[in-house]
Design a protein around this motif. Structure first.
Motif, short mmCIF file in Angstrom:
data_model
loop_
_atom_site.label_atom_id
_atom_site.label_comp_id
_atom_site.label_asym_id
_atom_site.label_seq_id
_atom_site.Cartn_x
_atom_site.Cartn_y
_atom_site.Cartn_z
N LYS A 27 0.86 -1.19 0.00
CA LYS A 27 0.00 0.00 0.00
C LYS A 27 0.89 1.22 0.00
N ARG A 28 0.56 2.16 -0.90
CA ARG A 28 1.40 3.35 -1.00
C ARG A 28 0.58 4.53 -1.51
N PRO A 29 0.73 5.71 -0.92
CA PRO A 29 0.06 6.89 -1.49
C PRO A 29 0.77 7.29 -2.78
N VAL A 30 0.00 7.68 -3.78
CA VAL A 30 0.58 8.05 -5.07
C VAL A 30 -0.20 9.21 -5.66
N LYS A 31 0.45 10.03 -6.47
CA LYS A 31 -0.23 11.16 -7.09
C LYS A 31 -0.66 10.80 -8.51
N THR A 32 -1.91 11.15 -8.83
CA THR A 32 -2.44 10.91 -10.17
C THR A 32 -1.93 11.99 -11.12
N GLU A 33 -2.37 11.91 -12.38
CA GLU A 33 -1.97 12.91 -13.37
C GLU A 33 -2.52 14.30 -13.03
N GLU A 34 -3.51 14.34 -12.13
CA GLU A 34 -4.08 15.62 -11.70
C GLU A 34 -3.50 16.07 -10.35
N SER A 35 -2.45 15.38 -9.92
CA SER A 35 -1.74 15.69 -8.67
C SER A 35 -2.56 15.42 -7.42
N SER A 36 -3.64 14.63 -7.55
CA SER A 36 -4.40 14.21 -6.37
C SER A 36 -3.70 13.02 -5.73
N GLU A 37 -3.57 13.03 -4.41
CA GLU A 37 -2.93 11.91 -3.73
C GLU A 37 -3.97 10.83 -3.44
N VAL A 38 -3.68 9.61 -3.90
CA VAL A 38 -4.62 8.50 -3.81
C VAL A 38 -3.89 7.29 -3.22
N GLU A 39 -4.63 6.51 -2.45
CA GLU A 39 -4.06 5.27 -1.91
C GLU A 39 -4.00 4.23 -3.03
N SER A 40 -2.90 3.54 -3.12
CA SER A 40 -2.73 2.58 -4.21
C SER A 40 -2.19 1.25 -3.68
N TRP A 41 -2.29 0.25 -4.54
CA TRP A 41 -1.51 -0.97 -4.38
C TRP A 41 -0.37 -0.85 -5.38
N THR A 42 0.86 -0.89 -4.90
CA THR A 42 2.02 -0.66 -5.76
C THR A 42 2.87 -1.92 -5.85
N ALA A 43 3.28 -2.23 -7.08
CA ALA A 43 4.15 -3.37 -7.36
C ALA A 43 5.50 -2.87 -7.86
N PHE A 82 -1.30 1.01 -8.71
CA PHE A 82 -2.64 0.76 -9.23
C PHE A 82 -3.66 1.48 -8.35
N THR A 83 -4.48 2.33 -8.97
CA THR A 83 -5.58 2.98 -8.26
C THR A 83 -6.90 2.59 -8.93
N PHE A 84 -7.99 2.72 -8.16
CA PHE A 84 -9.29 2.24 -8.61
C PHE A 84 -10.34 3.29 -8.25
N SER A 85 -10.94 3.91 -9.27
CA SER A 85 -11.80 5.08 -9.03
C SER A 85 -13.18 4.92 -9.67
N PRO A 86 -14.23 4.74 -8.87
CA PRO A 86 -15.58 4.61 -9.42
C PRO A 86 -16.21 5.95 -9.80
N GLY A 87 -15.57 7.05 -9.45
CA GLY A 87 -16.10 8.37 -9.79
C GLY A 87 -15.01 9.40 -9.71
N TYR A 88 -15.31 10.62 -10.14
CA TYR A 88 -14.31 11.68 -10.07
C TYR A 88 -13.97 11.98 -8.62
N ASP A 89 -12.68 11.84 -8.30
CA ASP A 89 -12.21 12.07 -6.93
C ASP A 89 -12.85 11.12 -5.92
N VAL A 90 -13.30 9.96 -6.40
CA VAL A 90 -13.81 8.90 -5.53
C VAL A 90 -12.98 7.65 -5.83
N HIS A 91 -12.43 7.05 -4.78
CA HIS A 91 -11.47 5.97 -5.00
C HIS A 91 -11.68 4.83 -4.01
#
Length: 238
Positions: free
Chosen positions: A29-45, A110-119
């Motif tokens: 598990k790692r926080p990561v920034k999207t292309e819009e610079s939003s920080e999102v929780e991810s699963w990172t490999a 890897f991030t998973f977003s069902p809506g804008y700014d919803v993850h």
């Protein structure tokens, strides 16, 4: 094989890691920034291959899994847009893969977003986020299976070529030796002695070349054994 399981906070990153001499199998598990610079929780490999290779394999994975072509956003983000992954959720989601060059390899978040700014995160959509860990581990297996199967095929091709060269050299040396023996049996003349000297020199060159190729073959056989061992460990990674 060494497997560690730690239960930590997100800041400290909970992860499972398995290391071999050939590859590191890692999902954390790692926080990561999207292309819009939003920080999102991810699963990172973490992978040992470069970013370009990792992006190509990810695109193949998504195409095979859900028949969808990924969309590129900037240099380091690929997205399966509005795609349903039944093993995760009934919702259509944007599944991002964010690629970051690291020492001796690339991390893929890897991030998973069902809506804008919803993850999917460990706080919201907890069940879906937990399932996403297995999704990423399946991808890790896919990545390394593809890598090692290609490597194994390449090494087997090189082995076949070297074995063919060694066999060909042996046949040439046998042919020369028969000709030399026949020339001597018939009684050497100045002409046949010159021919014999030439064939002996050729045999020396062929013998040296064969010795070099045998060493190359032994090295490739060692590489092949290690690749097969690494692939076996990949198949055990869960």
């Amino acid at each position: 094989m060494r497997i560690r399981i730690l239960s930590l906070t997100l800041a400290a990153s909970a992860f499972v890691t398995l290391t071999t001499s050939a590859q590191t199998l890692l999902v954390e598990k790692r926080p990561v920034k999207t292309e819009e610079s939003s920080e999102v929780e991810s699963w990172t490999a973490k992978f040992d291959q470069d970013q370009s290779y990792c992006q190509d394999v990810y695109g193949d994975f998504i195409k095979e899994l859900v028949k969808t072509k990924v969309e590129k956003r900037g240099k380091n983000v690929l997205v399966a847009v509005k795609t349903q992954f039944p093993e995760l959720s009934s919702l259509r989601i944007d599944q991002r893969a964010i690629f970051t060059p690291e020492s001796a390899g690339t991390s893929v978040s890897f991030t998973f977003s069902p809506g804008y700014d919803v993850h999917f995160t460990s706080e919201t959509y907890k069940d879906e986020f937990a399932k996403a860990e297995a999704f990423v581990k399946n991808y890790v297996q896919y990545h390394y299976k593809k890598y090692y199967n290609t490597l194994i095929t390449t090494l087997q091709g090189k082995m076949k070529g070297l074995q063919s060269d060694i066999e060909s050299n042996g046949k040439k040396m046998d042919k020369n030796n028969k000709a030399i023996t026949a020339n001597i049996a018939d009684g050497e003349t100045e002409k046949t002695k010159t021919k014999n000297d030439k064939m002996n020199k050729e045999n020396d060159q062929l013998a040296a070349e064969t010795d070099t190729k045998r060493k190359e073959l032994a090295d490739i056989e060692d590489q092949l054994a290690k690749a097969n061992d690494s692939l076996h460990k990949v198949l055990q990674f869960k």
